[in-house]
Design a protein around this motif. Structure first.
Motif, PDB file in Angstrom:
ATOM      1  N   LEU A   9      59.782  16.878 -54.943  1.00 27.02           N
ATOM      2  CA  LEU A   9      58.777  16.200 -54.113  1.00 27.02           C
ATOM      3  C   LEU A   9      59.424  15.458 -52.949  1.00 27.02           C
ATOM      4  CD1 LEU A   9      56.270  14.903 -56.803  1.00 27.02           C
ATOM      5  CD2 LEU A   9      55.965  16.777 -55.176  1.00 27.02           C
ATOM      6  N   LYS A  10      60.586  14.861 -53.168  1.00 31.60           N
ATOM      7  CA  LYS A  10      61.298  14.196 -52.076  1.00 31.60           C
ATOM      8  C   LYS A  10      61.718  15.202 -51.015  1.00 31.60           C
ATOM      9  CE  LYS A  10      63.225  10.233 -54.519  1.00 31.60           C
ATOM     10  NZ  LYS A  10      64.472   9.545 -54.885  1.00 31.60           N
ATOM     11  N   LEU A  11      62.223  16.347 -51.453  1.00 33.24           N
ATOM     12  CA  LEU A  11      62.622  17.396 -50.518  1.00 33.24           C
ATOM     13  C   LEU A  11      61.417  17.940 -49.757  1.00 33.24           C
ATOM     14  CD1 LEU A  11      64.862  19.226 -49.422  1.00 33.24           C
ATOM     15  CD2 LEU A  11      64.384  20.767 -51.320  1.00 33.24           C
ATOM     16  N   ALA A  12      60.302  18.128 -50.447  1.00 33.70           N
ATOM     17  CA  ALA A  12      59.084  18.620 -49.798  1.00 33.70           C
ATOM     18  C   ALA A  12      58.574  17.615 -48.770  1.00 33.70           C
ATOM     19  CB  ALA A  12      58.009  18.907 -50.841  1.00 33.70           C
ATOM     20  N   ARG A  13      58.643  16.326 -49.088  1.00 28.29           N
ATOM     21  CA  ARG A  13      58.208  15.284 -48.140  1.00 28.29           C
ATOM     22  C   ARG A  13      59.079  15.297 -46.891  1.00 28.29           C
ATOM     23  NH1 ARG A  13      60.232   9.883 -47.703  1.00 28.29           N
ATOM     24  NH2 ARG A  13      58.921   8.745 -46.260  1.00 28.29           N
ATOM     25  N   ALA A  14      60.387  15.421 -47.074  1.00 31.01           N
ATOM     26  CA  ALA A  14      61.294  15.464 -45.926  1.00 31.01           C
ATOM     27  C   ALA A  14      61.039  16.715 -45.086  1.00 31.01           C
ATOM     28  CB  ALA A  14      62.740  15.433 -46.404  1.00 31.01           C
ATOM     29  N   GLY A  15      60.842  17.848 -45.733  1.00 30.89           N
ATOM     30  CA  GLY A  15      60.560  19.085 -44.999  1.00 30.89           C
ATOM     31  C   GLY A  15      59.268  19.018 -44.232  1.00 30.89           C
ATOM     32  N   ARG A  16      58.243  18.445 -44.844  1.00 29.75           N
ATOM     33  CA  ARG A  16      56.948  18.322 -44.154  1.00 29.75           C
ATOM     34  C   ARG A  16      57.059  17.403 -42.947  1.00 29.75           C
ATOM     35  NH1 ARG A  16      52.128  18.062 -42.731  1.00 29.75           N
ATOM     36  NH2 ARG A  16      50.368  16.841 -43.345  1.00 29.75           N
ATOM     37  N   THR A  17      57.762  16.294 -43.093  1.00 28.68           N
ATOM     38  CA  THR A  17      57.917  15.367 -41.975  1.00 28.68           C
ATOM     39  C   THR A  17      58.692  16.019 -40.842  1.00 28.68           C
ATOM     40  OG1 THR A  17      57.857  13.488 -43.484  1.00 28.68           O
ATOM     41  CG2 THR A  17      58.769  13.092 -41.299  1.00 28.68           C
ATOM     42  N   LEU A  18      59.767  16.723 -41.164  1.00 30.70           N
ATOM     43  CA  LEU A  18      60.532  17.401 -40.120  1.00 30.70           C
ATOM     44  C   LEU A  18      59.708  18.496 -39.449  1.00 30.70           C
ATOM     45  CD1 LEU A  18      63.972  17.615 -41.919  1.00 30.70           C
ATOM     46  CD2 LEU A  18      63.413  16.213 -39.928  1.00 30.70           C
ATOM     47  N   ALA A  19      58.888  19.183 -40.210  1.00 30.64           N
ATOM     48  CA  ALA A  19      58.030  20.225 -39.633  1.00 30.64           C
ATOM     49  C   ALA A  19      56.948  19.611 -38.748  1.00 30.64           C
ATOM     50  CB  ALA A  19      57.396  21.058 -40.742  1.00 30.64           C
ATOM     51  N   ARG A  20      56.371  18.487 -39.174  1.00 30.15           N
ATOM     52  CA  ARG A  20      55.327  17.852 -38.361  1.00 30.15           C
ATOM     53  C   ARG A  20      55.853  17.434 -37.002  1.00 30.15           C
ATOM     54  NH1 ARG A  20      54.023  13.756 -42.186  1.00 30.15           N
ATOM     55  NH2 ARG A  20      54.184  12.355 -40.439  1.00 30.15           N
TER      56      ARG A  20
END
Length: 76
Positions: A9-20
């Motif tokens: 979940l931490k990795l997914a949050r970081a990936g989503r923020t970088l993608a946004r």
């Protein structure tokens, strides 16, 4: 073993923020991704709103993620 969901979940949050913030890749690189990866990228970009300036995209994304990521950005 039981830590996997938390780390995922931490990795997914970081990936989503970088993608946004469009800090992951340039548009010409995204077009070359395989179809499943492009779909995940588009899903991560949902609700992103306006784009930041090219010069500040990565720093804005790292600032939103928190102090540990800011230190990572300073190292980079």
């Amino acid at each position: 073993m039981f830590e996997f969901p938390k780390h995922f979940l931490k990795l997914a949050r970081a990936g989503r923020t970088l993608a946004r913030y469009d800090a992951l890749a340039q548009p010409e690189h995204i077009a070359q991704l395989p179809a499943p990866a492009r779909a995940l990228y588009r899903l991560a970009r949902l609700g992103s709103g306006k784009n930041s300036q090219n010069e500040t995209r990565l720093s804005d994304a790292l600032a939103e993620l928190g102090p540990s990521y800011i230190k990572l950005g300073q190292f980079l």
